[in-house]
Design an enzyme around this catalytic site. Structure first.
Site, PDB file in Angstrom:
ATOM      1  N   CYS A 337       0.795  -1.230   0.000  1.00 46.56           N
ATOM      2  CA  CYS A 337       0.000   0.000   0.000  1.00 46.56           C
ATOM      3  C   CYS A 337       0.829   1.283   0.000  1.00 46.56           C
ATOM      4  O   CYS A 337       0.470   2.217  -0.725  1.00 46.56           O
ATOM      5  CB  CYS A 337      -1.058   0.002   1.101  1.00 46.56           C
ATOM      6  SG  CYS A 337      -0.581  -0.716   2.658  1.00 46.56           S
ATOM      7  N   ARG A 366       7.632 -10.699   5.491  1.00 46.27           N
ATOM      8  CA  ARG A 366       7.365 -10.323   6.875  1.00 46.27           C
ATOM      9  C   ARG A 366       8.055 -11.321   7.786  1.00 46.27           C
ATOM     10  O   ARG A 366       8.014 -12.517   7.522  1.00 46.27           O
ATOM     11  CB  ARG A 366       5.860 -10.361   7.169  1.00 46.27           C
ATOM     12  CG  ARG A 366       5.097  -9.362   6.329  1.00 46.27           C
ATOM     13  CD  ARG A 366       3.620  -9.504   6.560  1.00 46.27           C
ATOM     14  NE  ARG A 366       2.907  -8.613   5.644  1.00 46.27           N
ATOM     15  CZ  ARG A 366       1.595  -8.558   5.529  1.00 46.27           C
ATOM     16  NH1 ARG A 366       0.846  -9.333   6.303  1.00 46.27           N
ATOM     17  NH2 ARG A 366       1.026  -7.744   4.678  1.00 46.27           N
ATOM     18  N   GLN A 384       0.763 -11.192  -2.503  1.00 42.56           N
ATOM     19  CA  GLN A 384      -0.632 -10.791  -2.330  1.00 42.56           C
ATOM     20  C   GLN A 384      -1.233 -10.439  -3.677  1.00 42.56           C
ATOM     21  O   GLN A 384      -0.568  -9.805  -4.495  1.00 42.56           O
ATOM     22  CB  GLN A 384      -0.713  -9.542  -1.447  1.00 42.56           C
ATOM     23  CG  GLN A 384      -0.245  -9.753  -0.026  1.00 42.56           C
ATOM     24  CD  GLN A 384      -0.276  -8.445   0.758  1.00 42.56           C
ATOM     25  OE1 GLN A 384       0.223  -7.430   0.283  1.00 42.56           O
ATOM     26  NE2 GLN A 384      -0.858  -8.485   1.934  1.00 42.56           N
ATOM     27  N   ASP A 386      -2.919  -8.038  -4.551  1.00 38.40           N
ATOM     28  CA  ASP A 386      -3.259  -6.784  -3.882  1.00 38.40           C
ATOM     29  C   ASP A 386      -3.815  -5.762  -4.863  1.00 38.40           C
ATOM     30  O   ASP A 386      -3.477  -5.780  -6.046  1.00 38.40           O
ATOM     31  CB  ASP A 386      -1.967  -6.217  -3.260  1.00 38.40           C
ATOM     32  CG  ASP A 386      -2.241  -5.455  -1.988  1.00 38.40           C
ATOM     33  OD1 ASP A 386      -3.417  -5.315  -1.619  1.00 38.40           O
ATOM     34  OD2 ASP A 386      -1.265  -5.008  -1.359  1.00 38.40           O
ATOM     35  N   HIS A 388      -5.291  -1.411  -4.570  1.00 35.34           N
ATOM     36  CA  HIS A 388      -5.737  -0.281  -3.754  1.00 35.34           C
ATOM     37  C   HIS A 388      -6.600   0.619  -4.595  1.00 35.34           C
ATOM     38  O   HIS A 388      -6.212   1.011  -5.691  1.00 35.34           O
ATOM     39  CB  HIS A 388      -4.535   0.452  -3.163  1.00 35.34           C
ATOM     40  CG  HIS A 388      -3.778  -0.429  -2.222  1.00 35.34           C
ATOM     41  ND1 HIS A 388      -2.709  -1.195  -2.627  1.00 35.34           N
ATOM     42  CD2 HIS A 388      -3.992  -0.729  -0.920  1.00 35.34           C
ATOM     43  CE1 HIS A 388      -2.285  -1.911  -1.603  1.00 35.34           C
ATOM     44  NE2 HIS A 388      -3.044  -1.653  -0.555  1.00 35.34           N
ATOM     45  N   LYS A 472     -11.705  -4.226   8.714  1.00 34.85           N
ATOM     46  CA  LYS A 472     -11.621  -5.155   7.585  1.00 34.85           C
ATOM     47  C   LYS A 472     -12.870  -6.007   7.498  1.00 34.85           C
ATOM     48  O   LYS A 472     -13.558  -6.223   8.484  1.00 34.85           O
ATOM     49  CB  LYS A 472     -10.450  -6.138   7.779  1.00 34.85           C
ATOM     50  CG  LYS A 472      -9.137  -5.558   8.158  1.00 34.85           C
ATOM     51  CD  LYS A 472      -8.054  -6.631   8.106  1.00 34.85           C
ATOM     52  CE  LYS A 472      -8.079  -7.537   9.309  1.00 34.85           C
ATOM     53  NZ  LYS A 472      -7.052  -8.606   9.258  1.00 34.85           N
ATOM     54  N   HIS A 518      -8.202  -1.245   0.590  1.00 33.82           N
ATOM     55  CA  HIS A 518      -7.207  -2.291   0.351  1.00 33.82           C
ATOM     56  C   HIS A 518      -8.011  -3.561   0.122  1.00 33.82           C
ATOM     57  O   HIS A 518      -8.941  -3.830   0.890  1.00 33.82           O
ATOM     58  CB  HIS A 518      -6.329  -2.563   1.575  1.00 33.82           C
ATOM     59  CG  HIS A 518      -5.704  -1.360   2.204  1.00 33.82           C
ATOM     60  ND1 HIS A 518      -4.345  -1.214   2.297  1.00 33.82           N
ATOM     61  CD2 HIS A 518      -6.244  -0.271   2.799  1.00 33.82           C
ATOM     62  CE1 HIS A 518      -4.063  -0.100   2.941  1.00 33.82           C
ATOM     63  NE2 HIS A 518      -5.198   0.508   3.250  1.00 33.82           N
TER      64      HIS A 518
END
Length: 639
Positions: A337, A366, A384, A386, A388, A472, A518
């Site tokens: 992000c 991570r 991910q 992902d 945005h 979330k 997200h």
RNA sequence: GCCAGCAUAGCUCAGUUGGCCAGAGCAGCUGAUUUGUAAUCAGCGGGUCGGGGGUUCGAAUCCCUCUGCUGGCUCCA
């Protein structure tokens, strides 16, 4: 006399002080034998507890969730009794029933228990169960309760007592064991016929890692030996579905000690599968107005200071990377992000171009504690799916609903029916864990609650499960062993746009702040595929599976024909291979079955002459012969 | 990270209380077999017993330590 009403609406009169067990016996001996506990005016009670006033009653047996939980809770007490008798001086924490069985947290002092002690404890439990000791409930004053556990020297029970009010404290006693307990319990220990202790683990007292670690013993019990046997068989079956086992067998992925723990390596077949899954979503996203972007795997520390990730997670993360000459500090990207915020902010934005949707299959790293790593479902490096979305506050609800629609599309496409949609909100007791204003949080939480209601989605709400920057909506799916994993997620975020000072110019010619969503329908490719493997036991949907067919020539003479068929199928985008080994057809079939290839095309002399194939379906057997073109249309029907 | 357990050939596992050159099946390689719906036969190669240190006349076996894995706990942007 008191009036007792039953679930079917019937009402009967009984003496005041009668028990559910008496009532059950008045109906039938069979029912009385099976009753484990009963709901009395909506509260689960011991079947042996006297009822003093009019009540609505419902019996619970082994067939009810409540009955099982009573049974297992009583089993925890039985285990505690066995442990106390074998290891005097053991102190007891808590011992609840769980989804499949029960556990008890105990402090054995200097004695170290291990699973080799299980047989002894199980034997003792069975011996005590045979005594058919009743579970006896008694009201105890707080002073007496404290005195009892002080005498016994059990500081854990004393600590539990601190949180209880005088007048609400009850003890339960069976045999020689007395416990502080709210109940309810089954009538007597004799109902527990089959006992299996399953696992032993450390568990921090009251879930606090700064406090003492107790020994937790997990077990399961049944009213019949046969049920235990069946349960253990079920566990064995589940192990066969384990994605770590299937992943190795099907050559999908691997781990290497040299590369490092928690860093999955994708093998060719796993890559084929994953790429297909990614392509499916990429196409779907293009249709829905997403713009693919690509960002680097590292970013300067300042980037994550701006986003707040450094403050929140920095100390417990992989250490920063330093450039040798300039002394700059970079972090391995833990989130996409911040990068996407930079893309948004690189030029002035007008309300006319909103919403903008940046999508990236972004690989992030991570640090996870070594003990947490688990196959593909908990790793240190993962990708991910992902994206945005930056939009105006007015657009938020529609965008959220669009994302929800995409997520449901993905979940349905992969055949998941048993998922849980969880709304993850702030922990109201602990608001300093989060960044951003009260107002932003309320707006974001409201947006999720309203949108899911509007979509008619069934949800559960968990407090304290939100991300630090926003609430979330998480989609949870269970693995083969019933462990729940978070896959897809949709998050509403008013805070990062503020931190990155993101703006757009509105129709009023004033600058405004966009809202950010997200979202990741798969969550992470690794975890998603891990759970998918278990969900389908390695038998992937036809469109996804790395190899859709294998051509099995009966002798080498059919290899030229096999090549013709392969060629023709590949023209139709049907993928597979020829097993051209000089092996018996029985062997080729067996090997192909074990590789879970959906279709086998068996060709011998007959087929080569007539230009047909003999079709065999994995797990189902011979489907008869058909021409190659018939097979192609048959196959395409299935996609 | 913490608690408990595990680590023997590519895989699944044997290896009694420390004692001859560490075994089997499958897989692999070589040869023969050309096969009709879940394992054709024979031969061969392959292990510094996870790494390091220690105890011992002697360690796969006992002790310490590191790494990895399993089940939990804590954590999970």
């Amino acid at each position: 006399m008191i009036k007792i009403s039953f679930p079917d609406g019937a009402v009967r009169e009984y003496e005041s002080g009668t028990t559910s067990m008496d009532i059950a016996r008045s109906i039938s001996e069979g029912l009385a034998r099976n009753v484990l506990s009963a709901s009395v005016n909506g509260e689960v009670w011991d079947a042996s507890r006297p009822i003093q006033e009019d009540a609505a009653i419902k019996f619970y047996t082994w067939n009810d969730k409540e009955g099982k939980s009573t049974f297992w809770h009583s089993s925890a007490h039985l285990m505690a009794e066995a442990i106390e008798s074998l290891y005097p001086g053991t102190k007891f924490g808590i011992g609840p029933s769980i989804e499949n069985g029960f556990y008890y947290d105990i402090d054995t002092g200097d004695r170290v228990l291990s699973s080799s002690d299980f047989a002894k404890i199980e034997a003792k439990m069975k011996e005590l169960a045979k005594q058919k000791n009743e579970y006896v409930r008694s009201d105890v004053s707080k002073a007496d309760a404290v005195a009892y556990f002080e005498e016994k020297g059990d500081e854990y029970k004393l600590e539990l007592l601190e949180g209880l009010d005088d007048g609400s404290i009850t003890f339960y006693q069976q045999g020689a064991f007395t416990d502080l307990c709210r109940g309810p319990h089954i009538p007597d220990t004799g109902k527990i016929k089959a006992v299996k202790l399953l696992a032993l683990a450390g568990a921090y007292w009251r879930g606090d890692e700064n406090r003492k670690q107790l020994t937790r013993i997990y077990g399961v019990t049944f009213p019949k030996q046969k049920e235990l046997t069946e349960y253990l068989e079920l566990l064995e079956e589940a192990k066969k579905r384990d994605h770590r086992k299937l992943g190795a067998e099907l050559e999908l992925f691997m781990f290497s000690e040299k590369v490092g723990a928690g860093l999955p390596i994708w093998l060719p077949k796993g890559t084929a599968l994953r790429t297909r899954l990614e392509d499916f979503l990429k196409q779907e996203q293009i249709k829905r107005g997403y713009q693919p972007v690509i960002t680097p795997h590292i970013g300067k520390k300042e980037l994550y200071e701006t986003s707040g990730h450094w403050e929140k997670y920095g100390e417990d993360s992989f250490r920063p990377i330093h450039t040798p000459k300039e002394g700059e500090e970079f972090l391995l990207k833990p989130m996409n992000c911040p990068h996407h915020c930079e893309i948004y902010g690189h030029k002035p934005r007008s309300y006319k171009e909103l919403p903008v949707r940046f999508a990236e299959f972004g690989t992030v790293y991570r640090y996870e504690q070594s003990g947490e790593l688990h196959g593909l479902t908990r790793v240190r490096g993962f990708t991910q799916d992902d994206a945005h979305i930056f939009c105006t506050p007015d657009q938020l609800k529609d965008e959220f609903l669009n994302v929800l629609d995409l997520t449901m599309h993905v979940i349905k496409k992969l055949g998941y029916e048993n998922f849980t949609a969880q709304i993850s909100l702030r922990d109201p007791e602990n608001t300093e864990k989060y960044i951003g204003s009260e107002e932003n949080w309320n707006r974001a939480e409201q947006a999720i609650i309203e949108a899911t209601q509007e979509a008619g989605l069934e949800t559960v709400t968990e407090l304290g499960e939100a991300a630090f920057y926003g609430p979330k909506l998480d989609f949870m799916i269970k693995d083969a062993l019933g462990r729940r994993w978070q896959l897809g997620t949709i998050q509403v975020d008013y805070n990062l746009p503020e931190r990155f000072e993101l703006e757009y110019v509105g129709s009023d010619n004033q600058t405004h702040r966009p809202v950010m969503i997200h979202r990741a329908p798969f969550g992470s490719m690794e975890r998603f595929i891990g759970v998918l493997i278990e969900h389908c036991a390695g038998k992937f949907p036809l469109w996804l599976t790395p190899e859709q067919f294998a051509i099995l020539p009966i002798s080498d003479n059919q290899i030229p024909f096999a090549k013709e068929i392969e060629q023709e199928l590949s023209v139709h985008d049907i993928r597979g291979y020829i097993d051209d080994r000089t092996e018996s057809i029985g062997r080729k079939i067996r090997d192909t079955e074990l590789k879970k290839i959906p279709y086998m095309l068996i060709i011998g002399e007959k087929e080569a002459e007539s230009g047909k194939v003999s079709v065999r379906k994995q797990g189902e057997g011979d489907q008869g012969t058909m021409s190659v073109s018939e097979f192609i249309s048959y196959f395409k029907e299935l996609l």
